[in-house]
Design a protein around this motif. Structure first.
Motif, mmCIF file in Angstrom:
data_model
loop_
_atom_site.group_PDB
_atom_site.id
_atom_site.type_symbol
_atom_site.label_atom_id
_atom_site.label_comp_id
_atom_site.label_asym_id
_atom_site.label_seq_id
_atom_site.Cartn_x
_atom_site.Cartn_y
_atom_site.Cartn_z
ATOM 1 N N SER A 68 -25.964 -53.706 23.487
ATOM 2 C CA SER A 68 -24.608 -53.743 24.054
ATOM 3 C C SER A 68 -23.551 -53.916 22.975
ATOM 4 C CB SER A 68 -24.482 -54.895 25.060
ATOM 5 O OG SER A 68 -25.448 -54.796 26.058
ATOM 6 N N LEU A 69 -22.341 -53.444 23.283
ATOM 7 C CA LEU A 69 -21.174 -53.668 22.446
ATOM 8 C C LEU A 69 -20.139 -54.393 23.295
ATOM 9 C CD1 LEU A 69 -20.948 -50.108 20.859
ATOM 10 C CD2 LEU A 69 -21.788 -52.184 19.740
ATOM 11 N N ASN A 70 -19.635 -55.517 22.796
ATOM 12 C CA ASN A 70 -18.668 -56.253 23.596
ATOM 13 C C ASN A 70 -17.261 -55.665 23.432
ATOM 14 O OD1 ASN A 70 -17.472 -57.353 21.234
ATOM 15 N ND2 ASN A 70 -18.861 -59.097 21.251
ATOM 16 N N PRO A 71 -16.322 -56.062 24.282
ATOM 17 C CA PRO A 71 -14.974 -55.477 24.222
ATOM 18 C C PRO A 71 -14.298 -55.632 22.861
ATOM 19 C CG PRO A 71 -15.272 -56.657 26.283
ATOM 20 C CD PRO A 71 -16.480 -56.961 25.437
ATOM 21 N N ARG A 72 -14.526 -56.777 22.188
ATOM 22 C CA ARG A 72 -13.883 -56.969 20.882
ATOM 23 C C ARG A 72 -14.418 -55.965 19.865
ATOM 24 N NH1 ARG A 72 -9.840 -57.074 17.968
ATOM 25 N NH2 ARG A 72 -9.782 -58.455 16.164
ATOM 26 N N SER A 73 -15.733 -55.726 19.884
ATOM 27 C CA SER A 73 -16.294 -54.708 18.995
ATOM 28 C C SER A 73 -15.711 -53.337 19.308
ATOM 29 C CB SER A 73 -17.816 -54.662 19.134
ATOM 30 O OG SER A 73 -18.404 -55.860 18.684
ATOM 31 N N MET A 74 -15.549 -53.044 20.598
ATOM 32 C CA MET A 74 -14.992 -51.744 20.992
ATOM 33 C C MET A 74 -13.554 -51.580 20.517
ATOM 34 S SD MET A 74 -17.307 -49.899 22.336
ATOM 35 C CE MET A 74 -16.293 -48.600 23.040
ATOM 36 N N GLU A 75 -12.827 -52.688 20.379
ATOM 37 C CA GLU A 75 -11.460 -52.597 19.857
ATOM 38 C C GLU A 75 -11.478 -52.151 18.396
ATOM 39 O OE1 GLU A 75 -9.655 -56.126 22.726
ATOM 40 O OE2 GLU A 75 -9.693 -56.419 20.555
ATOM 41 N N PHE A 76 -12.442 -52.665 17.626
ATOM 42 C CA PHE A 76 -12.587 -52.195 16.241
ATOM 43 C C PHE A 76 -12.940 -50.707 16.229
ATOM 44 C CE2 PHE A 76 -12.992 -56.694 15.251
ATOM 45 C CZ PHE A 76 -12.361 -56.778 14.019
ATOM 46 N N PHE A 77 -13.887 -50.300 17.071
ATOM 47 C CA PHE A 77 -14.293 -48.898 17.110
ATOM 48 C C PHE A 77 -13.136 -48.005 17.550
ATOM 49 C CE2 PHE A 77 -18.651 -50.835 17.991
ATOM 50 C CZ PHE A 77 -19.025 -50.759 16.663
ATOM 51 N N ARG A 78 -12.279 -48.524 18.402
ATOM 52 C CA ARG A 78 -11.095 -47.775 18.837
ATOM 53 C C ARG A 78 -10.184 -47.510 17.641
ATOM 54 N NH1 ARG A 78 -8.460 -47.908 24.034
ATOM 55 N NH2 ARG A 78 -6.252 -47.370 23.923
ATOM 56 N N LEU A 132 -12.133 -58.779 32.789
ATOM 57 C CA LEU A 132 -11.107 -58.240 31.895
ATOM 58 C C LEU A 132 -10.072 -57.424 32.652
ATOM 59 C CD1 LEU A 132 -13.078 -57.027 28.751
ATOM 60 C CD2 LEU A 132 -11.415 -58.876 28.857
ATOM 61 N N THR A 133 -8.854 -57.440 32.134
ATOM 62 C CA THR A 133 -7.796 -56.557 32.627
ATOM 63 C C THR A 133 -7.246 -55.782 31.440
ATOM 64 O OG1 THR A 133 -6.040 -58.178 32.233
ATOM 65 C CG2 THR A 133 -7.174 -58.268 34.385
ATOM 66 N N ASP A 134 -6.481 -54.739 31.704
ATOM 67 C CA ASP A 134 -5.892 -53.948 30.622
ATOM 68 C C ASP A 134 -4.904 -54.761 29.792
ATOM 69 O OD1 ASP A 134 -7.381 -51.771 31.323
ATOM 70 O OD2 ASP A 134 -5.823 -50.854 32.561
ATOM 71 N N GLU A 135 -4.337 -55.817 30.380
ATOM 72 C CA GLU A 135 -3.426 -56.675 29.621
ATOM 73 C C GLU A 135 -4.185 -57.503 28.590
ATOM 74 O OE1 GLU A 135 -1.266 -59.041 32.374
ATOM 75 O OE2 GLU A 135 -0.052 -57.379 33.121
ATOM 76 N N MET A 136 -5.461 -57.798 28.883
ATOM 77 C CA MET A 136 -6.265 -58.594 27.955
ATOM 78 C C MET A 136 -6.871 -57.738 26.854
ATOM 79 S SD MET A 136 -8.182 -60.875 30.862
ATOM 80 C CE MET A 136 -9.192 -61.837 29.749
ATOM 81 N N SER A 137 -7.301 -56.535 27.188
ATOM 82 C CA SER A 137 -7.898 -55.635 26.200
ATOM 83 C C SER A 137 -7.863 -54.205 26.733
ATOM 84 C CB SER A 137 -9.347 -56.035 25.908
ATOM 85 O OG SER A 137 -9.951 -55.083 25.049
ATOM 86 N N PRO A 138 -7.635 -53.245 25.847
ATOM 87 C CA PRO A 138 -7.682 -51.845 26.297
ATOM 88 C C PRO A 138 -9.112 -51.339 26.445
ATOM 89 C CG PRO A 138 -7.232 -51.932 23.948
ATOM 90 C CD PRO A 138 -7.275 -53.356 24.425
#
Length: 282
Positions: free
Chosen positions: A53-63, A105-111
């Motif tokens: 799995s990849l968590n949302p914070r990791s996905m922000e880096f990948f973004r 999670l919501t879009d305000e917390m993380s894209p």
């Protein structure tokens, strides 16, 4: 062993270990135009039950690295599959708890949201990205066996798959070579343990029928708590019935071949089921 090229190749940073951490660091340095070398001992990403799995914070880096959509496209589970952990007695037993960071999670917390994707696919995407960066060189099948300090530089010695010794120099070396890090040992950094080490059996297996036999809440990861050897199990690719499991071992067996993997899996999930072991290791 024979010494490779007479000249020594020089970089700003040498990263020892080309797994996800090492390559991610290589991408970040490459995007900042830092002359970087990544040394990786294996030829290709390992087919292993680790890190599914990849968590949302990791996905922000990948973004930020323009990789998030590539990773989402490589998901093996259906897009609407619940990214949810389930704590239960057995797969046909009692559910104790269900939790999902994605659903909170919501879009305000993380894209971004967490993504379920096997490590070897994540590594393929990362390696493809790092290969596009002109200031980063990625060398496979180069196993680092020694480092030495010389004034303000670090010398790194590695053997390639032809048993040639290669010598590299850099201002900085990053140790991304795991728990048994050769770099950590060479610079005498102690490995702090918080609890006595426990051996874990890693298994990948195929069972197209297992999903239909589960009666607890649906999820992407099941923590099975009531068997003699508790552990975790989860689907990797339901289209081919591919699953993985990580089971706490009692440490008696000397080799993985001495472990009755079929019975171990049956006992953990709570019932016998048909399965084909694809890969297993301690």
């Amino acid at each position: 062993s024979k010494l490779g090229s007479v000249f020594m190749q020089t970089y700003d940073v040498i990263i020892v270990g080309g797994g996800p951490v090492g390559v991610a660091l290589g991408i970040e340095l490459g995007l900042n135009h830092v002359k970087t070398l990544v040394l990786e001992k294996h030829a290709s990403p390992l087919l292993s039950p680790r890190a599914q799995s990849l968590n949302p914070r990791s996905m922000e880096f990948f973004r930020r690295w323009k990789l998030s959509e590539n990773l989402k496209a490589k998901q093996l589970l259906p897009p609407d599959f619940p990214i949810r952990g389930v704590w239960c007695s057995h797969l046909d037993g009692k559910t104790y708890a269900v939790s999902s960071s994605n659903e909170q999670l919501t879009d305000e917390m993380s894209p971004e949201r967490g993504v379920r994707i096997p490590l070897w696919l994540t590594e393929e995407v990362l390696r493809d990205r790092v290969s596009q960066l002109p200031t980063v060189r990625f060398l496979k099948q180069h196993s680092v066996f020694d480092i030495q300090f010389e004034k303000d530089d670090v010398l790194v010695f590695a053997k390639n798959n032809s048993d040639e010794i290669k010598k590299f120099k850099a201002k900085y070396v990053a140790a991304c070579d795991g728990a048994n890090s050769i770099i950590r040992k060479k610079v005498e950094i102690e490995f702090e343990v918080l609890a006595p080490p426990q051996r874990v059996i890693n298994i990948m297996f195929e069972s197209p029928e297992l999903e239909k036999q589960i009666t607890v809440d649906k999820g992407f990861l099941f923590y099975l708590l009531d068997s003699k050897n508790p552990g975790a199990i989860g689907p990797v690719d339901l289209s081919r019935g591919l699953w993985y499991a990580q089971i706490r071992d009692d440490g008696v067996a000397q080799t993985i071949d001495q472990v009755d993997l079929q019975s171990l899996l049956d006992n953990m999930v709570g019932f016998p089921f048909n399965k084909k072991i694809i890969q297993s290791h301690f």
